[in-house]
Write a protein that holds these residues in place. Structure first.
Motif, PDB file in Angstrom:
ATOM      1  N   GLY A   1       0.804  -1.218   0.000  1.00 59.09           N
ATOM      2  CA  GLY A   1       0.000   0.000   0.000  1.00 59.09           C
ATOM      3  C   GLY A   1       0.837   1.269   0.000  1.00 59.09           C
ATOM      4  N   GLY A   2       1.999   1.193  -0.611  1.00 61.41           N
ATOM      5  CA  GLY A   2       2.868   2.362  -0.672  1.00 61.41           C
ATOM      6  C   GLY A   2       3.669   2.614   0.596  1.00 61.41           C
ATOM      7  N   LYS A   3       3.562   1.735   1.583  1.00 59.77           N
ATOM      8  CA  LYS A   3       4.288   1.891   2.844  1.00 59.77           C
ATOM      9  C   LYS A   3       5.389   0.844   2.945  1.00 59.77           C
ATOM     10  N   LEU A   4       6.533   1.275   3.491  1.00 58.32           N
ATOM     11  CA  LEU A   4       7.676   0.379   3.651  1.00 58.32           C
ATOM     12  C   LEU A   4       7.650  -0.281   5.019  1.00 58.32           C
ATOM     13  N   LEU A   5       7.898  -1.593   5.056  1.00 56.36           N
ATOM     14  CA  LEU A   5       8.096  -2.306   6.304  1.00 56.36           C
ATOM     15  C   LEU A   5       9.598  -2.453   6.472  1.00 56.36           C
ATOM     16  N   ALA A   6      10.155  -1.760   7.470  1.00 56.11           N
ATOM     17  CA  ALA A   6      11.605  -1.645   7.598  1.00 56.11           C
ATOM     18  C   ALA A   6      12.123  -2.242   8.897  1.00 56.11           C
ATOM     19  N   ALA A   7      13.413  -2.514   8.928  1.00 57.32           N
ATOM     20  CA  ALA A   7      14.053  -3.155  10.075  1.00 57.32           C
ATOM     21  C   ALA A   7      14.681  -2.124  11.004  1.00 57.32           C
ATOM     22  N   GLY A   8      14.313  -2.222  12.287  1.00 54.16           N
ATOM     23  CA  GLY A   8      14.950  -1.416  13.310  1.00 54.16           C
ATOM     24  C   GLY A   8      16.040  -2.217  14.007  1.00 54.16           C
ATOM     25  N   SER A   9      16.292  -1.914  15.271  1.00 52.07           N
ATOM     26  CA  SER A   9      17.318  -2.623  16.026  1.00 52.07           C
ATOM     27  C   SER A   9      16.828  -4.018  16.411  1.00 52.07           C
ATOM     28  N   ASP A  10      17.748  -4.838  16.918  1.00 43.44           N
ATOM     29  CA  ASP A  10      17.430  -6.192  17.366  1.00 43.44           C
ATOM     30  C   ASP A  10      16.808  -7.028  16.259  1.00 43.44           C
TER      31      ASP A  10
ATOM     32  N   PHE B   1      11.101   2.940  -6.268  1.00 46.68           N
ATOM     33  CA  PHE B   1      11.662   4.271  -6.483  1.00 46.68           C
ATOM     34  C   PHE B   1      10.632   5.302  -6.954  1.00 46.68           C
ATOM     35  N   SER B   2       9.446   4.835  -7.337  1.00 46.37           N
ATOM     36  CA  SER B   2       8.388   5.793  -7.677  1.00 46.37           C
ATOM     37  C   SER B   2       7.655   6.282  -6.434  1.00 46.37           C
ATOM     38  N   ASN B   3       7.931   5.669  -5.296  1.00 42.94           N
ATOM     39  CA  ASN B   3       7.347   6.127  -4.041  1.00 42.94           C
ATOM     40  C   ASN B   3       7.908   7.520  -3.730  1.00 42.94           C
ATOM     41  N   PRO B   4       7.066   8.518  -3.527  1.00 42.73           N
ATOM     42  CA  PRO B   4       7.553   9.893  -3.334  1.00 42.73           C
ATOM     43  C   PRO B   4       8.522  10.039  -2.158  1.00 42.73           C
ATOM     44  N   ALA B   5       8.244   9.348  -1.059  1.00 40.16           N
ATOM     45  CA  ALA B   5       9.127   9.454   0.099  1.00 40.16           C
ATOM     46  C   ALA B   5      10.494   8.867  -0.212  1.00 40.16           C
ATOM     47  N   VAL B   6      10.514   7.709  -0.850  1.00 43.48           N
ATOM     48  CA  VAL B   6      11.785   7.079  -1.213  1.00 43.48           C
ATOM     49  C   VAL B   6      12.536   7.943  -2.220  1.00 43.48           C
ATOM     50  N   ALA B   7      11.808   8.470  -3.180  1.00 43.33           N
ATOM     51  CA  ALA B   7      12.439   9.275  -4.232  1.00 43.33           C
ATOM     52  C   ALA B   7      13.145  10.505  -3.679  1.00 43.33           C
ATOM     53  N   SER B   8      12.711  10.987  -2.517  1.00 39.62           N
ATOM     54  CA  SER B   8      13.304  12.193  -1.946  1.00 39.62           C
ATOM     55  C   SER B   8      14.543  11.912  -1.102  1.00 39.62           C
TER      56      SER B   8
ATOM     57  N   GLN C   1       6.153  -0.597  10.055  1.00 42.63           N
ATOM     58  CA  GLN C   1       5.789   0.153   8.856  1.00 42.63           C
ATOM     59  C   GLN C   1       6.142   1.622   9.065  1.00 42.63           C
ATOM     60  N   LEU C   2       6.819   2.199   8.080  1.00 34.77           N
ATOM     61  CA  LEU C   2       7.290   3.576   8.201  1.00 34.77           C
ATOM     62  C   LEU C   2       6.310   4.564   7.579  1.00 34.77           C
ATOM     63  N   SER C   3       6.176   5.697   8.230  1.00 33.31           N
ATOM     64  CA  SER C   3       5.451   6.812   7.622  1.00 33.31           C
ATOM     65  C   SER C   3       6.356   7.432   6.567  1.00 33.31           C
ATOM     66  N   ASP C   4       5.761   8.227   5.676  1.00 30.64           N
ATOM     67  CA  ASP C   4       6.573   8.923   4.672  1.00 30.64           C
ATOM     68  C   ASP C   4       7.607   9.821   5.338  1.00 30.64           C
ATOM     69  N   GLU C   5       7.215  10.474   6.402  1.00 28.72           N
ATOM     70  CA  GLU C   5       8.139  11.362   7.115  1.00 28.72           C
ATOM     71  C   GLU C   5       9.327  10.589   7.680  1.00 28.72           C
ATOM     72  N   ALA C   6       9.063   9.372   8.199  1.00 26.57           N
ATOM     73  CA  ALA C   6      10.140   8.559   8.762  1.00 26.57           C
ATOM     74  C   ALA C   6      11.123   8.124   7.686  1.00 26.57           C
ATOM     75  N   VAL C   7      10.615   7.813   6.505  1.00 31.15           N
ATOM     76  CA  VAL C   7      11.490   7.421   5.392  1.00 31.15           C
ATOM     77  C   VAL C   7      12.396   8.591   5.012  1.00 31.15           C
ATOM     78  N   ILE C   8      11.805   9.766   4.915  1.00 36.52           N
ATOM     79  CA  ILE C   8      12.580  10.952   4.528  1.00 36.52           C
ATOM     80  C   ILE C   8      13.612  11.286   5.594  1.00 36.52           C
ATOM     81  N   THR C   9      13.197  11.205   6.861  1.00 32.41           N
ATOM     82  CA  THR C   9      14.105  11.515   7.968  1.00 32.41           C
ATOM     83  C   THR C   9      15.250  10.516   8.051  1.00 32.41           C
ATOM     84  N   ALA C  10      15.022   9.269   7.652  1.00 32.33           N
ATOM     85  CA  ALA C  10      16.063   8.239   7.716  1.00 32.33           C
ATOM     86  C   ALA C  10      17.232   8.540   6.780  1.00 32.33           C
ATOM     87  N   ARG C  11      16.981   9.246   5.698  1.00 29.91           N
ATOM     88  CA  ARG C  11      18.018   9.653   4.742  1.00 29.91           C
ATOM     89  C   ARG C  11      18.939   8.507   4.323  1.00 29.91           C
ATOM     90  N   PRO C  12      18.402   7.396   3.871  1.00 29.34           N
ATOM     91  CA  PRO C  12      19.284   6.284   3.484  1.00 29.34           C
ATOM     92  C   PRO C  12      20.095   6.603   2.241  1.00 29.34           C
TER      93      PRO C  12
END
Length: 302
Positions: free
Chosen positions: A190-199, A253-260, A223-234
């Motif tokens: 649904g356009g949201k990333l499921l990402a890995a944190g610590s542990d 890469f067409s995801n706006p948050a990822v693209a930024s 699951q990350l919000s768009d703001e969290a993806v942008i803040t992560a700055r990978p």
């Protein structure tokens, strides 16, 4: 075991309710004894649950003891010829017990909990292998598996070999100063990333390979919000192959948050086999090297 002896005596003299109590108690003690063992008495028909467990059994040269494995056990290729008792997190007690094992060797985190509870309470000895996402965790796994199979000397030799490889792999990125921020994406829905944190295994392999996990605000997967993806700055996005339906590059890469993000702007994506990347077993030193080379290229020293 004084209480056990007294109950046995009572059951012989009063075969009514006391006998029922004795039998229930005996069943409980049998289950607890089976769960608490460190070495299988009968090592002829072992079920391995967890890809790294199966790899370790093969690395020890004890594969002839295996009667079945779970669906995450895809390496070495010969393991695929064994009966498959299902995905390690969706086990069916009936499926595991149907192969008539003499022992069950399972990675911690196998499930669901209800199924594992049933297996632990069965008459089949159950040994759980701890899971930690660092070098010592791998060595601990080897020693637990070796002891379970009664091959401690082989386990000591394998652990020493793997320890040397892991230490060498870590040194390969020791001089790198500009560390890459890596975002591990388990899936995209649904356009949201499921990402890995610590542990997580992903966090562990990123750090061992000289990277920085771009996510540091939570443990486990989220699951990350768009703001969290942008803040992560990978700088790099890391994903798995051979682990369920894949997310296409263009969709990611067409995801706006990822693209930024820097990774999105440069379309920097690394894909690696899931079992190889996150297994934390005998091949992890090689996985560390391969991921480090993908991140830093010629800066990695052999």
């Amino acid at each position: 075991m004084v209480l056990f002896s007294r109950l046995a005596s009572v059951s012989r003299s009063a075969p009514g309710p006391a006998a029922a109590v004795f039998l229930a108690f005996a069943a409980l003690m049998t289950a607890q004894a089976a769960e608490g063992i460190a070495t299988f008495a009968d090592r002829s028909r072992i079920v391995a649950i967890g890809g790294s467990i199966t790899e370790i059994v093969y690395a020890l040269g004890e594969q002839d003891r295996l009667v079945a494995r779970d669906s995450t056990s895809r390496y070495p290729q010969a393991a695929a010829e064994l009966p498959d008792v299902g995905y390690m997190r969706q086990l069916s007690p009936e499926g595991v017990l149907s192969v008539k094992p003499s022992g069950i060797l399972a990675l911690r985190g196998s499930g669901p909990k209800e199924a594992v509870d049933v297996l632990k309470k069965s008459s089949i000895p159950f040994i759980e292998v701890t899971e930690r996402y660092d070098n010592q965790g791998i060595l601990e796994k080897i020693h637990i598996v070796g002891k379970a199979l009664g091959t401690e000397a082989k386990a000591d030799a394998l652990a020493a070999q793997i320890d040397a490889k892991l230490k060498a792999a870590e040194k390969q990125t020791a001089s790198i100063k500009d560390r890459k921020r890596v975002l591990f994406v388990l899936s995209m829905q649904g356009g949201k990333l499921l990402a890995a944190g610590s542990d997580t295994a992903a966090d562990g392999i990123i750090k061992l390979s000289g990277g920085i996990n771009a996510i540091d605000g939570f443990a486990g997967y989220k699951q990350l919000s768009d703001e969290a993806v942008i803040t992560a700055r990978p700088d790099v996005i890391l994903m798995m192959n051979n682990a369920g339906p894949a997310t296409a590059d263009d969709e990611l890469f067409s995801n706006p948050a990822v693209a930024s993000t820097p990774a999105g702007a440069a379309r920097t994506l690394i894909r690696m086999d899931g079992g190889y990347l996150l297994g934390f077993g005998p091949r992890t030193a090689d996985a560390i090297h391969d991921l480090a080379v993908s991140l830093y290229g010629g800066q990695v020293t052999d």
